[in-house]
Design a protein around this motif. Structure first.
Motif, mmCIF file in Angstrom:
data_model
loop_
_atom_site.group_PDB
_atom_site.id
_atom_site.type_symbol
_atom_site.label_atom_id
_atom_site.label_comp_id
_atom_site.label_asym_id
_atom_site.label_seq_id
_atom_site.Cartn_x
_atom_site.Cartn_y
_atom_site.Cartn_z
ATOM 1 N N LEU A 1 13.066 6.701 10.964
ATOM 2 C CA LEU A 1 12.739 7.378 9.713
ATOM 3 C C LEU A 1 11.700 6.645 8.891
ATOM 4 C CD1 LEU A 1 16.367 8.164 8.459
ATOM 5 C CD2 LEU A 1 14.787 9.746 9.559
ATOM 6 N N LEU A 2 11.584 5.347 9.103
ATOM 7 C CA LEU A 2 10.829 4.534 8.154
ATOM 8 C C LEU A 2 9.505 4.045 8.700
ATOM 9 C CD1 LEU A 2 13.867 2.225 7.295
ATOM 10 C CD2 LEU A 2 13.341 4.449 6.315
ATOM 11 N N PRO A 3 8.455 4.212 7.929
ATOM 12 C CA PRO A 3 7.142 3.665 8.295
ATOM 13 C C PRO A 3 7.130 2.159 8.074
ATOM 14 C CG PRO A 3 7.011 4.629 6.126
ATOM 15 C CD PRO A 3 8.410 4.905 6.629
ATOM 16 N N ILE A 4 6.180 1.529 8.676
ATOM 17 C CA ILE A 4 6.165 0.064 8.646
ATOM 18 C C ILE A 4 6.038 -0.471 7.225
ATOM 19 C CG2 ILE A 4 3.679 -0.267 8.937
ATOM 20 C CD1 ILE A 4 4.404 -2.533 10.936
ATOM 21 N N SER A 5 5.359 0.251 6.379
ATOM 22 C CA SER A 5 5.181 -0.224 5.002
ATOM 23 C C SER A 5 6.532 -0.391 4.306
ATOM 24 C CB SER A 5 4.295 0.745 4.231
ATOM 25 O OG SER A 5 4.807 2.056 4.305
ATOM 26 N N ILE A 6 7.400 0.558 4.530
ATOM 27 C CA ILE A 6 8.727 0.492 3.910
ATOM 28 C C ILE A 6 9.541 -0.636 4.519
ATOM 29 C CG2 ILE A 6 10.922 1.715 3.708
ATOM 30 C CD1 ILE A 6 8.888 2.715 1.766
ATOM 31 N N VAL A 7 9.438 -0.771 5.812
ATOM 32 C CA VAL A 7 10.169 -1.843 6.478
ATOM 33 C C VAL A 7 9.682 -3.202 5.970
ATOM 34 C CG1 VAL A 7 10.649 -2.909 8.705
ATOM 35 C CG2 VAL A 7 10.608 -0.426 8.500
ATOM 36 N N MET A 8 8.420 -3.291 5.712
ATOM 37 C CA MET A 8 7.883 -4.529 5.145
ATOM 38 C C MET A 8 8.560 -4.840 3.811
ATOM 39 S SD MET A 8 3.833 -3.961 6.033
ATOM 40 C CE MET A 8 3.268 -5.346 5.048
ATOM 41 N N GLN A 9 8.668 -3.834 2.983
ATOM 42 C CA GLN A 9 9.296 -4.040 1.683
ATOM 43 C C GLN A 9 10.764 -4.397 1.826
ATOM 44 O OE1 GLN A 9 6.637 -0.513 -0.369
ATOM 45 N NE2 GLN A 9 8.833 -0.610 -0.766
ATOM 46 N N LEU A 10 11.418 -3.691 2.729
ATOM 47 C CA LEU A 10 12.856 -3.891 2.909
ATOM 48 C C LEU A 10 13.160 -5.274 3.473
ATOM 49 C CD1 LEU A 10 13.864 -1.369 1.846
ATOM 50 C CD2 LEU A 10 14.130 -0.461 4.156
ATOM 51 N N THR A 11 12.286 -5.787 4.273
ATOM 52 C CA THR A 11 12.578 -7.040 4.975
ATOM 53 C C THR A 11 11.786 -8.219 4.428
ATOM 54 O OG1 THR A 11 10.841 -6.625 6.615
ATOM 55 C CG2 THR A 11 13.062 -5.817 7.106
ATOM 56 N N GLU A 12 10.770 -7.912 3.640
ATOM 57 C CA GLU A 12 9.862 -8.969 3.195
ATOM 58 C C GLU A 12 9.174 -9.673 4.362
ATOM 59 O OE1 GLU A 12 12.439 -11.183 0.437
ATOM 60 O OE2 GLU A 12 10.833 -10.875 -1.033
ATOM 61 N N LEU A 13 8.928 -8.919 5.404
ATOM 62 C CA LEU A 13 8.135 -9.437 6.512
ATOM 63 C C LEU A 13 6.749 -8.816 6.442
ATOM 64 C CD1 LEU A 13 10.788 -9.065 9.374
ATOM 65 C CD2 LEU A 13 9.984 -11.232 8.397
ATOM 66 N N THR A 14 5.774 -9.489 7.026
ATOM 67 C CA THR A 14 4.443 -8.887 7.094
ATOM 68 C C THR A 14 4.371 -7.979 8.312
ATOM 69 O OG1 THR A 14 3.503 -10.630 8.494
ATOM 70 C CG2 THR A 14 3.452 -10.977 6.106
ATOM 71 N N ALA A 15 3.392 -7.108 8.301
ATOM 72 C CA ALA A 15 3.206 -6.222 9.447
ATOM 73 C C ALA A 15 2.952 -7.054 10.697
ATOM 74 C CB ALA A 15 2.039 -5.272 9.193
ATOM 75 N N ARG A 16 2.180 -8.093 10.538
ATOM 76 C CA ARG A 16 1.903 -8.982 11.660
ATOM 77 C C ARG A 16 3.178 -9.524 12.281
ATOM 78 N NH1 ARG A 16 0.512 -11.169 15.690
ATOM 79 N NH2 ARG A 16 -1.280 -12.530 15.988
ATOM 80 N N GLN A 17 4.073 -9.959 11.432
ATOM 81 C CA GLN A 17 5.330 -10.503 11.936
ATOM 82 C C GLN A 17 6.136 -9.444 12.665
ATOM 83 O OE1 GLN A 17 6.455 -12.080 7.971
ATOM 84 N NE2 GLN A 17 6.930 -13.982 9.036
#
Lengths: 134, 134
Positions: free
Chosen positions: A17-33
DNA sequence: ATTTTTGTGTTAGAAAACATAACATTGATT
DNA sequence: AATCAATGTTATGTTTTCTAACACAAAAAT
């Protein structure tokens, strides 16, 4: 109707359901990570037709765990090993997997619709998708 | 700890997590329809910095309800009225809404963490809803 | 003490997803 | 017949995401 429950449970947590941008916010990880961890097989987000990653709540869960492990000093190899060990292919039961899209949608819809609202009775303002987070 | 539960429930349902494409699949509405309903104030998705709509689970619920009402022959005005009536400003209690992002993330994390371990996620690249169920 | 590997940052260029706005269409209401 | 409401369609611009490559610091291996 047990299988419905099971399926929807599974569906809940595995639906991408979630785009990477949201996952970044939720996890505080960068897209690279996140992509790096995927590269190492620690998560396997679904892809849209256009090849964009779509993450499930399980994926977020996993990523948060990975983060914890890294904080604890583990490296990729260690984390991989942990997940490998965790994999108990024995208890993977085959699930009924031959429903049409329309049917699945209908099931989802039904669930969403008749959610018991804890408190109010007349005003079912929303049918509550929040079960997806359980 | 009760309020935490309640609070997180609320948060979970109101967190803007879903892009419009996913909402389309979940509701079987077109982007045009969703935007039209927003135009009429029936949903108010959040926006990213770049102005993209991000929907909460509550929004999805609402959209499914709107769809039902339309199927039942109501028009925008009718649906609007219903939502207006539903709004009982009396029972709108001010909620504790002053948690930091980090705190919210931690709460979410906690919840996600102590869940029964999921299934395998194999790589898949399919269209339609079927990719939700693998 | 070098050299190599690891995990992440950064950048570039392309493609996908999404935005708004305008005009078109269709079925119901006037 | 004219209007309106809800949705389709198209055009055009912006944001988001993608892959791939190179950079780099810290850890590990030699």
């Amino acid at each position: 109707m047990k299988w419905v429950k099971l399926m929807t449970n599974r569906v809940r947590r595995t639906m991408p359901l979630l785009p990477i941008s949201i996952v970044m916010q939720l996890t505080e990880l960068t897209a690279r990570q996140i992509r790096y961890y995927e590269e190492h097989g620690l998560v396997s987000p679904a892809r849209t037709e256009g090849n964009k990653r779509m993450f499930s709540l399980n994926d977020v869960d996993t990523l948060l765990e990975i983060k914890d492990y890294l904080d604890q000093g583990l490296n990729m190899a260690g984390i991989k090993k942990i997940y490998d060990l965790r994999e108990t292919p024995a208890n993977e039961k085959a699930e009924p997997k031959n429903l049409s899209d329309a049917e699945l949608r209908r099931l989802l819809h039904e669930e969403l619709k008749h959610q018991a609202r804890p408190f109010e009775k007349g005003g079912f303002r929303q049918s509550d998708l929040s079960r997806f987070f359980n």
